[in-house]
Write an enzyme that holds these catalytic residues in place. Sequence first.
Site, short mmCIF file in Angstrom:
data_model
loop_
_atom_site.label_atom_id
_atom_site.label_comp_id
_atom_site.label_asym_id
_atom_site.label_seq_id
_atom_site.Cartn_x
_atom_site.Cartn_y
_atom_site.Cartn_z
N ARG A 72 -24.35 -64.31 -96.45
CA ARG A 72 -25.81 -64.23 -96.44
C ARG A 72 -26.25 -63.63 -97.77
O ARG A 72 -25.61 -62.70 -98.29
CB ARG A 72 -26.32 -63.35 -95.29
N ASP A 113 -23.55 -69.78 -102.08
CA ASP A 113 -24.10 -70.78 -101.17
C ASP A 113 -25.35 -70.22 -100.51
O ASP A 113 -26.05 -70.93 -99.79
CB ASP A 113 -23.06 -71.16 -100.10
N GLU A 121 -33.79 -67.13 -100.52
CA GLU A 121 -33.64 -68.58 -100.35
C GLU A 121 -34.66 -69.22 -99.41
O GLU A 121 -34.89 -70.43 -99.47
CB GLU A 121 -32.23 -68.91 -99.82
N HIS A 129 -27.11 -73.35 -99.27
CA HIS A 129 -26.71 -72.97 -97.91
C HIS A 129 -26.14 -74.19 -97.16
O HIS A 129 -26.57 -74.53 -96.06
CB HIS A 129 -27.90 -72.37 -97.14
#
Length: 347
Positions: free
Chosen positions: A231, A255, A260, A292
């Site tokens: 996260r 990622d 985000e 993500h």
Amino acid sequence: MKKKIAVFDTKTYDIESFKEYNDKYEFVYFKDRLTKNTVMLAKDCDAVICFVNDELDDDVLNSLASYNIHAVFLRCAGYNNVNLESAYKHKVHIARVPAYSPYAIAEHAMTLILALNRHIHKAYIRSRDFNFNLESLTGFDLHGKTIGIVGTGKIGRVMIDISKGFGLNVLCYDPYPIINSDYNYVSLDEIYEKCDIISLHAPLSNDTYHMINQDSINKMKKGVMLINTSRGGLIDSKALLEGLKNKQIASVGLDVYEEEANLFYHDNSFKIIDDDVLAILISMPNVLITSHQAYLTKEALSNIADTTINNMDEYFNDLFIQNELCYKCEKVKNKEECYRNRKTRCF
Ligand code: NAI
């Protein structure tokens, strides 16, 4: 009559994965994320299906309860976006998909390592331009280097196996180590001090928020590669940028990113990005960012849909919801006190 389910933050692959359950439930798909501004879209529905960047805060949960919606089904494992205390207060059941494919995420983490190390993202662009020059594309052998796995849960454990396959020495950190495992657990400081690569697989919580900060970056081995598929909030992005600028960190694969929510999963190619940190990170040759997407495999999508439907079946049939997230369970030290241990619903 079929139960009507509002599905937020949906993409075509989500609709595809739930298609086989159209006979059972009536899905109403919304592209928008669930926020206090979009929650009214769920009115008249019986439950809501959400994803990682939907905002399940007190306002939203209060609104859902006022529409007589008392169940939210997360089509993900992480639940840092849910205010469990508010869910309990408003009597909204929250269920998640605790595991769908740890392989998908661990394999993506290793993909980032391999691509960054061998500069595949740069080589690909060069080849497309018929530039077959190899200058600056030198990598290093993974074999014999040391990787630190932070969080030895489902995904961390697959990452350990994959790393061993590459001949990496694996050091692990987890405040709840697996007893009797042969994992080489060390302190977090030792991870920082000794590892050439650090891969984060811990959930976002008060304890892990900004665990990668200026202080921890200073403790890291100079030239470390940092990978985060967990996260975004685990990393203080400004400190990360500094660490890259002063070359303490050699390369970064992300990622996930702490800001985000309004960017990832959307095409922003014609927008001016109002996030200077992200803009600079993306401009750096030694930073590789994906949106993500670590979970995005056919197997994972299919497992997510299956488990979500199973969670919904349990809820609508008044059964014990196996994957319910329980505010009391999170808080109560003596788990016996928790209703979940009595195999009944949390409320
Ligand atoms: P898990 O619950 O099986 O494992 C998490 C591990 O982290 C546990 O062993 C726990 O003891 C450990 N942990 C807790 N606090 C820690 C701390 N302060 N420092 C180090 N370790 C700590 O979870 P799983 O399935 O392995 O997933 C890990 C995380 O990956 C999730 O919480 C989620 O945030 C992220 N994730 C990302 C996806 C993506 O598409 N990028 C998809 C799925 C999960």
